[in-house]
Design a protein around this motif. Structure first.
Motif, short mmCIF file in Angstrom:
data_model
loop_
_atom_site.label_atom_id
_atom_site.label_comp_id
_atom_site.label_asym_id
_atom_site.label_seq_id
_atom_site.Cartn_x
_atom_site.Cartn_y
_atom_site.Cartn_z
N ILE A 288 41.06 40.55 40.06
CA ILE A 288 40.09 40.04 39.29
C ILE A 288 38.70 40.41 39.79
O ILE A 288 37.68 41.09 39.08
N GLU A 289 38.61 39.94 41.11
CA GLU A 289 37.15 40.16 41.69
C GLU A 289 36.90 41.66 41.86
O GLU A 289 35.58 41.95 41.52
N LYS A 290 37.86 42.48 42.37
CA LYS A 290 37.52 43.89 42.58
C LYS A 290 37.86 44.67 41.36
O LYS A 290 37.85 45.86 41.49
N ASP A 291 38.01 43.96 40.23
CA ASP A 291 38.57 44.82 39.07
C ASP A 291 39.48 46.01 39.42
O ASP A 291 39.54 47.08 39.17
N ILE A 292 40.73 45.58 39.96
CA ILE A 292 41.72 46.48 40.40
C ILE A 292 42.46 46.82 39.20
O ILE A 292 43.20 45.85 38.45
N LYS A 293 42.65 47.94 38.67
CA LYS A 293 43.27 48.28 37.16
C LYS A 293 44.62 49.11 37.72
O LYS A 293 45.47 49.13 36.67
N SER A 310 54.63 43.32 35.00
CA SER A 310 53.98 43.64 33.73
C SER A 310 52.66 43.08 33.52
O SER A 310 51.80 43.41 32.47
N ILE A 311 52.25 42.14 34.29
CA ILE A 311 50.89 41.39 34.03
C ILE A 311 49.82 41.80 35.30
O ILE A 311 48.68 41.02 35.27
N TYR A 374 41.07 38.99 32.28
CA TYR A 374 42.21 38.01 32.42
C TYR A 374 43.81 38.47 32.67
O TYR A 374 43.78 39.71 31.89
N PHE A 375 44.66 37.81 33.09
CA PHE A 375 46.20 38.36 33.31
C PHE A 375 46.69 37.89 31.96
O PHE A 375 46.31 36.80 31.34
N GLY A 376 47.75 38.50 31.75
CA GLY A 376 48.63 38.29 30.47
C GLY A 376 49.28 36.89 30.57
O GLY A 376 49.46 36.57 29.39
N ASP A 377 49.31 36.23 31.71
CA ASP A 377 49.87 35.00 31.55
C ASP A 377 48.77 33.80 32.14
O ASP A 377 48.98 32.87 32.43
N SER A 378 47.55 34.15 31.60
CA SER A 378 46.33 33.24 32.16
C SER A 378 46.55 32.02 31.33
O SER A 378 46.00 30.87 31.61
N GLY A 382 45.72 30.37 34.41
CA GLY A 382 44.28 30.20 34.61
C GLY A 382 43.69 31.85 34.51
O GLY A 382 44.34 32.52 34.58
N ALA A 383 42.48 31.55 34.20
CA ALA A 383 41.63 33.02 34.04
C ALA A 383 41.27 33.55 35.40
O ALA A 383 41.29 34.78 35.35
N PHE A 384 41.05 32.63 36.27
CA PHE A 384 40.58 33.20 37.77
C PHE A 384 39.17 34.20 37.59
O PHE A 384 39.16 35.04 38.19
N TRP A 385 38.19 33.61 36.90
CA TRP A 385 36.82 34.37 36.58
C TRP A 385 36.01 34.04 37.76
O TRP A 385 36.18 32.96 38.35
N LYS A 386 35.30 34.68 38.05
CA LYS A 386 34.13 34.44 38.95
C LYS A 386 33.30 33.32 38.55
O LYS A 386 33.03 33.30 37.16
N THR A 387 32.49 32.58 39.34
CA THR A 387 31.45 31.78 38.92
C THR A 387 30.12 32.63 38.58
O THR A 387 29.76 33.26 39.23
#
Length: 723
Positions: A288-293, A310-311, A374-378, A382-387
Motif C-alpha cells: 500500500i505504502e509504495k503503491d506496488i501494482k 489473487s489479492i 485497499y486489498f480484496g480481503d480488507s 484491514g485496510a492498511f492505510w497510511k496515517t
C-alpha cells in the motif's frame, strides 16, 4: 556455445533475468511448475528466451552454498538452474540444451553437486568450472573474489536464509558480495573477505547477527525487523528500491525465490515474502505504502496459494471521502491517528461529541489528502492505510461518543470513536458501546459477518472481520438505526436527566473485564449482539459482586465471538474458533444462556415493527410516581420510526423470557407488536446484591429519548441503583 554457472545450492538469490521486462501495468503473473526444478526452468525460459552464455545450477536443497551466488549469476547474465546432488534432473538437462551456453559454473563442492553430475554436464557443455570451499563461508568468500574489487559487502547469517534471500536483488544489481556469518562469531573466511572492505551492510536483526558481531564490522547500517517478512519490507524502504513491480515468494521455503532473485535484479525489482495462505501485515503495508501494482509470484499453489496471489494487487478505491481511526477508543491525552481516503486531494477534520447535543470541540482547516487503495480481503485483514492526520486528544475532553467528521467541501464522513475515563467515579454508570455489533454489520471491503455463500448446498457465513477499515454504518447521526446512531439516543437521555456516565467499548470490556469494578451500574445499549466468553464471564462476575445492569438492548449476548487484536471471529455454524479453540455459535446453544444474566433473550423471532408495551404489573416500584396503570400502553412513539411506524419502544429485534430466566423475575410489561414478537420488560434482584432491569428491545432508546413515562421509570431504576 554460450556459458553456464552451476550453483550448488540455491538459497541466496538466484534466478533469472529477463532481457526485455515487458510486464503489463497492474498485473499479477506466476512463474511456477510441478516442482522446484521446473519452476527454475520456467523462470529461465521467461528471462532467457534466446539462450544464455552462462547458467548457474545449484543443488535444490543445500541452500547455503548458493546463498551468495546471486551477484555472480547477475554479473554473468545467467539463470540459475537446480539439480539433485547425484542426478542431473531431466528438466534441468533439457533447459541447458535449450540455453546452449558456453560455460557452466558449479557453486559448491562435490557433496552438493557430485562429480558424476559435473561429468554429465560436461557432455553438453565442455567448459565446466566449480566454485567450492571447505564450508559455506569459504564458498561465499570465493564467489566474492569473482565479483572483482568492491569496497562494500553485505553480511547475513549463514544459517538463516530469508534475510539473504530478500537482499539478493539489491546485492546482485549493485555487484555487492554477500558474505556469511554466525550470530555470535565471524568465521575466518568471512573475516578475510571483509579485510579490504570499507563498509558493510548487515541484514537481519540481533537474533541473526548479534551486537558483538555488528560492533566488530565496519558496518555502515543494519536493516532488521521483527521477522523475515518485515526485514524484506525494511530493505525496500531503507534502500529506496524501485517498486513498480515486486517479486514475491513464500517465506517458509526458499528454492523458488532463490532462483527468482536474479530475474528480480535484472528488472530492478525488490523481493517480498508471504505466507502460503496469508499476506503478512508488514507485506501489506509496504504494498500500500509504495503503491506496488504489479507482481511476479514465484512458485506454485503450495508455495503461494491462489487466494493470496489473487489479492496481491490492491483494489483501486473509487469511493468518495472516507476514513477510519487506528483504534476505536482512547483516553484523553492519547493521540488519534486518522487514515483518510481523500480522492478530491483535500480534507478537513471536525471533532464532535454526541450527547444531548452535537458539540464541536475542535476543527482544522483543509489539508492535503490523497487516495488510498485497499486489498480484496480488507474486510477481514484491514485496510492498511497510511496515517493522514494525527491529533492529541486534550486532557479535558469528557468521556463519551465522538466522531471525527471528515469533509472535502462536497462529501462528509464520520469516523466514530469513544473517549474513556482513566479514573471513573464509583457512582458513575458504565455505558457499553456495542462496537462488536458495529463491525459485524460493516460490509466495507466486500463482506460483513452476514455475508455468505453456499457450499455443497449449505449456507456458509463469512467468519472474520476487522475494525481497521472505514465503517459507514456506524455514523452517530440520524435517528433511525440500531448502531451508533441508536445508542446516541440513550446517551442524550442520560445527559438531559443529569446521570453521569463513562463510556467503554466491547473491545475494552473483552480485554479487561475487571474494569467494571469501577462502576455501580452497567448500561448495555441498543444492540449488543456479539459477545466474547471474557465479556460473558465479566458480566457474570460483576453481578456476583453486587453490580447493577440496565439492559436497554435487544438481541444482546447472542453470537459468541473470539477477538484477536482488531479481528472479530464468529462461527455461526457452531464450529470451533481458530483464535481460541473454543466452540462458537449462539451463547444459549452452548449452555451460556443470556437469560440467566439479563433475564430475556432473542430467539430468531423475526423483525418486529415498533409498537408500545402493555403494562402487566404496575405495582412494582419501577412504576412509582408515574401514574401508570395495569393494561396501559407505554412507549407509543419514538425517534426510531422504521417501517413507517411511530417508533414504538418494543421493536426491531425483541427479546423474551424463557425457562432460564431467574425465577424471581417480574414481568413488568410486554410488547404489543402485531408483526414480530413483543419484547418482555422485566426486573429481578440478583443474589449478589444488585438488580437487573431489561427492556429487550432495540428501539427502546429511541422512545426513552422522548417519552416522559419511560423517563420516570428509568429514573426510578437509576435512583435505586445509585443508592
Amino acid at each position: 556455445m554460450k556459458k553456464i554457472i552451476l550453483a550448488a545450492s540455491l538459497l541466496g538469490c538466484l534466478l533469472l533475468a529477463m532481457e526485455k521486462p515487458a510486464y503489463a501495468t497492474s498485473s499479477v503473473e506466476r512463474l511456477d511448475g510441478k516442482n522446484r526444478f521446473e519452476v527454475a526452468v520456467n523462470v529461465s525460459k521467461k528471462g532467457w528466451v534466446n539462450g544464455a552464455e552462462t547458467v548457474v545450477v545449484a543443488n535444490y536443497s543445500t541452500f547455503a552454498d548458493a546463498l551468495a551466488s546471486s551477484p555472480l549469476a547477475f554479473k554473468e547474465n545467467g539463470p540459475i538452474l537446480l539439480t539433485q546432488a547425484n542426478i542431473l534432473t531431466k528438466e534441468t538437462k533439457n533447459e541447458i540444451n535449450r540455453l546452449n551456453p558456453q560455460k557452466v559454473i558449479i557453486v559448491g563442492g562435490p557433496a552438493s553437486v557430485s562429480d558424476s553430475v559435473k561429468r554429465e554436464i560436461n557432455k553438453i557443455v565442455p567448459d565446466v568450472e566449480r566454485i567450492g570451499g571447505k564450508d559455506r563461508f569459504e564458498v561465499a568468500l570465493n564467489i566474492s573474489k569473482r565479483l572483482g574489487d568492491t569496497q562494500k559487502a553485505i553480511v547475513v547469517n549463514g544459517l538463516k536464509f530469508p534475510d539473504a534471500l530478500t537482499i539478493a536483488p539489491y546485492a546482485a544489481k549493485n555487484g555487492i558480495p554477500i558474505l556469511l556469518t554466525l550470530q555470535e562469531r565471524i568465521p575466518e573466511s568471512t573475516l578475510l573477505g571483509l579485510k579490504e572492505k570499507s563498509s558493510t551492510l548487515v541484514v537481519g536483526g540481533e537474533g541473526s547477527v548479534g551486537p558483538s558481531i555488528y560492533n566488530q564490522l565496519k558496518a555502515s547500517q543494519r536493516i532488521g525487523g521483527k521477522d523475515r517478512f518485515e526485514v524484506a519490507t525494511n530493505i525496500i524502504r531503507t534502500l529506496n528500491m524501485d517498486s513498480g513491480r515486486s517479486y514475491i515468494s513464500t517465506g517458509l521455503t526458499f528454492a523458488d525465490a532463490l532462483t527468482g532473485s536474479v530475474l528480480a535484479a535484472k528488472n530492478n525489482s525488490p523481493m517480498l515474502l508471504t505466507r502460503p495462505d496469508a499476506i503478512p501485515d508488514t507485506t501489506r503495508e509496504i504494498i500500500i505504502e509504495k503503491d506496488i501494482k504489479s507482481f511476479t509470484v514465484l512458485g506454485g499453489g503450495a508455495s503461494v496459494q491462489g487466494g493470496v496471489a489473487s489479492i496481491l494487487r490492491p483494489v483501486v478505491n473509487t469511493h468518495t471521502l472516507e476514513g477510519y481511526s487506528d483504534r476505536i477508543s482512547y483516553f484523553p491525552g492519547e493521540t488519534i491517528q486518522l487514515k483518510v481516503h481523500a480522492p478530491n486531494k483535500k480534507f478537513s477534520v471536525s471533532f464532535f461529541r454526541h450527547g444531548k447535543e452535537m458539540k464541536n470541540y475542535f476543527q482544522t482547516g483543509y489539508m492535503t489528502g490523497s487516495s488510498q487503495n485497499y486489498f480484496g480481503d480488507s474486510y477481514r485483514a484491514g485496510a492498511f492505510w497510511k496515517t493522514s492526520y494525527s491529533y492529541k486528544l486534550p486532557l479535558n475532553w469528557p468521556t463519551g461518543m465522538y466522531s471525527a467528521k471528515l469533509s472535502d467541501g462536497t462529501n462528509e464522513f464520520h469516523v466514530t470513536f469513544i473517549i474513556k475515563e482513566k479514573t471513573p467515579q464509583r457512582d458513575d454508570n458504565a455505558v457499553l458501546a456495542s462496537t462488536n455489533t458495529w463491525e459485524a454489520y460493516n460490509n466495507w471491503g466486500g463482506k460483513s459477518l452476514y455475508s455468505y455463500s453456499y457450499v455443497n448446498g449449505t449456507r456458509k457465513y463469512n467468519e472474520v472481520v476487522s475494525s481497521n477499515r472505514p465503517n459507514p454504518g456506524a455514523l452517530p447521526t440520524g435517528n433511525e438505526g440500531h448502531l451508533a446512531n441508536g445508542e446516541r439516543h440513550i446517551l442524550s437521555w442520560l445527559e438531559r436527566n443529569n446521570h453521569s456516565y463513562s463510556m467503554i467499548t466491547e473491545f475494552d470490556f473483552h480485554n479487561t473485564p475487571s474494569l467494571l469494578n469501577s462502576y455501580k451500574s452497567l448500561i448495555i445499549s441498543t444492540h449488543s449482539e456479539y459477545w466474547s466468553t471474557s465479556m460473558y464471564k465479566g458480566l457474570e462476575n460483576f453481578l456476583k459482586r453486587g453490580g447493577n445492569v440496565l439492559y436497554l438492548s435487544g438481541n444482546g449476548i447472542y453470537w459468541k465471538v473470539a477477538l484477536k487484536g482488531d479481528l472479530i471471529e464468529v462461527k455461526k455454524d457452531g464450529g470451533y474458533h481458530s483464535f481460541t479453540s473454543e466452540r462458537g455459535g449462539n451463547f444459549y446453544r452452548i449452555g451460556q444462556h443470556e437469560t440467566k444474566l439479563v433475564g430475556v433473550g432473542y430467539r430468531s423471532t423475526g423483525f418486529s415493527v415498533p409498537a408500545p408495551y402493555k403494562v402487566m404489573n404496575n405495582s412494582h416500584w419501577i412504576f412509582s410516581n408515574t401514574g401508570i396503570k395495569k393494561g396501559d400502553l407505554i412507549g407509543r412513539t419514538g425517534l426510531n420510526k422504521i417501517n413507517s411506524s411511530n417508533g414504538g419502544a418494543s421493536g426491531w429485534e425483541t427479546d423474551q423470557i424463557d425457562r432460564y430466566t431467574p425465577k424471581n423475575s417480574v414481568l413488568l410489561a410486554k410488547g404489543t407488536n402485531t408483526i414480530g414478537a413483543g419484547a418482555d420488560m422485566i426486573y429481578y434482584d440478583h443474589p449478589g446484591g444488585g438488580g437487573v432491569f431489561s427492556t429487550g428491545s432495540i428501539t427502546f432508546g429511541g422512545s426513552l429519548a422522548v417519552d416522559t413515562q419511560l423517563t420516570k421509570m428509568v429514573n426510578n431504576v437509576l435512583k435505586r441503583f445509585g443508592h
